[in-house]
Motif scaffolding. Structure first.
Motif, short mmCIF file in Angstrom:
data_model
loop_
_atom_site.label_atom_id
_atom_site.label_comp_id
_atom_site.label_asym_id
_atom_site.label_seq_id
_atom_site.Cartn_x
_atom_site.Cartn_y
_atom_site.Cartn_z
N ARG A 141 -2.15 -49.92 103.95
CA ARG A 141 -1.65 -50.48 105.20
C ARG A 141 -0.17 -50.21 105.40
O ARG A 141 0.29 -50.05 106.53
CB ARG A 141 -1.96 -51.98 105.25
CG ARG A 141 -3.43 -52.28 105.54
CD ARG A 141 -3.70 -53.76 105.59
NE ARG A 141 -3.60 -54.37 104.26
CZ ARG A 141 -3.88 -55.64 104.01
NH1 ARG A 141 -4.31 -56.43 104.99
NH2 ARG A 141 -3.76 -56.13 102.79
N LYS A 142 0.59 -50.15 104.32
CA LYS A 142 2.02 -49.87 104.46
C LYS A 142 2.26 -48.44 104.94
O LYS A 142 3.27 -48.17 105.60
CB LYS A 142 2.75 -50.10 103.14
CG LYS A 142 2.25 -49.26 101.98
CD LYS A 142 2.94 -49.67 100.68
CE LYS A 142 2.40 -48.88 99.49
NZ LYS A 142 3.03 -49.30 98.22
N LEU A 145 2.36 -48.41 108.70
CA LEU A 145 3.64 -48.85 109.25
C LEU A 145 4.69 -47.76 109.12
O LEU A 145 5.44 -47.49 110.07
CB LEU A 145 4.10 -50.12 108.53
CG LEU A 145 5.44 -50.71 109.00
CD1 LEU A 145 5.34 -51.13 110.46
CD2 LEU A 145 5.85 -51.89 108.12
N GLY A 148 3.56 -45.09 111.51
CA GLY A 148 3.32 -45.55 112.88
C GLY A 148 4.58 -45.65 113.72
O GLY A 148 4.56 -45.31 114.91
N ILE A 149 5.69 -46.09 113.13
CA ILE A 149 6.92 -46.28 113.91
C ILE A 149 7.45 -44.95 114.46
O ILE A 149 7.67 -44.82 115.67
CB ILE A 149 7.98 -47.01 113.08
CG1 ILE A 149 7.50 -48.44 112.79
CG2 ILE A 149 9.32 -47.03 113.81
CD1 ILE A 149 8.42 -49.21 111.86
#
Length: 281
Positions: A141-142, A145, A148-149
């Motif tokens: 999941r990290k 992030l 994704g940004i």
């Protein structure tokens, strides 16, 4: 079952869609801004820089996060170097930028080869080689992030100004006639596409052909208008890489690196597109 779904399978599914959408969108944008049907996300050296950054981090035992960050930073650095060199050359800016990208890519490929030469063959060399083949295994999941940004920052400008890419494909003279600042739009498109490429490659390794094949396939479906082409490549690119990732996990008992499968699927598929009748480039 809940742990497997939310911590193992779902992050990998989402990451596959994100990487596929990012690479295919970057490829389509590069093809428009460079007016070159063979342009791909690594045309300015982003993938070569990411490979060097990842190899350097692996040699320094930086860990998974360190490898991702190093790959992203060096990917951005190579594109900046390509732009910096092209700005000091004489001639057509687009051609100079492509030639600068080829030169910088060659330098970083040589540097990566040297790092592989000095790496420990029993551990570090295996990690570098596996990373270079591309894989979504171990997605967390990290990673969503981290990737994704910059992907979000890259997607938004391309979606907003996608109709202006149509004008860039006509050439700078026509763009000025229509009141479009071609240089400003070109910089926005290149920076946004580079963010997409760097973010994708940093979390997935080297995955080829997605950014080249998917835009051409979508042109067959929706035409050359970037108003419709950009949304199409986002959907098709995400779906394509998700399907390839499923095949890589299930085809054999051991997982096949996804970069190998995209080459095996992409190259023949691209040959079919080239040999079919019709103008789609």
């Amino acid at each position: 079952m809940s742990t497997v779904l939310y911590k193992v399978r779902l992050p990998r599914i989402i990451l596959a869609c994100m990487v596929g959408a990012a690479l295919s969108t970057a490829g389509a944008a590069y093809q428009g801004v460079f007016q070159n049907a063979m342009a791909s996300p690594d045309i300015l050296g982003a993938s070569s820089g990411a490979a060097f950054g990842a190899a350097l981090a692996i040699l320094n035992k930086a860990g998974n996060i360190g490898v991702t960050i190093s790959a992203f930073l060096f990917s951005m650095l190579t594109v900046f170097l390509s732009w910096f060199i092209s700005e000091r050359g004489r001639g057509k800016k687009v051609l100079l930028l492509i030639l600068s990208g080829i030169m910088v890519s060659s330098l970083f490929n040589a540097a990566t080869s040297y790092l592989k030469l000095v790496a420990d063959p029993n551990s570090e060399l295996q990690q570098i080689t596996y990373w270079l083949m591309g894989s979504l295994s171990g997605a967390k999941r990290k990673d969503l992030l981290i990737a994704g940004i910059p992907m979000l920052i890259g997607f938004v400008p391309l979606i907003i100004c996608r109709w202006q890419i149509n004008i860039l494909t006509l050439g700078d003279e026509e763009a000025r006639t229509l009141g479009i600042d071609a240089d400003r739009i070109r910089i926005i498109v290149i920076v946004s596409s580079t963010l997409l490429t760097a973010a994708a490659v940093s979390v997935s390794g080297m995955i080829g052909w997605v950014g080249l094949v998917i835009p051409h396939l979508c042109r067959r479906i929706v035409g050359n208008n970037y108003k419709y082409l950009i949304p199409a490549v986002i959907i098709v690119g995400a779906s394509f890489l998700l399907c390839v990732d499923d095949v890589s996990r299930t085809l054999l008992q051991t997982e096949i690196p996804i970069g190998i499968l995209t080459a095996f699927i992409g190259a023949p598929f691209f040959m079919v597109l080239l040999t079919r009748k019709g103008d789609y480039v």
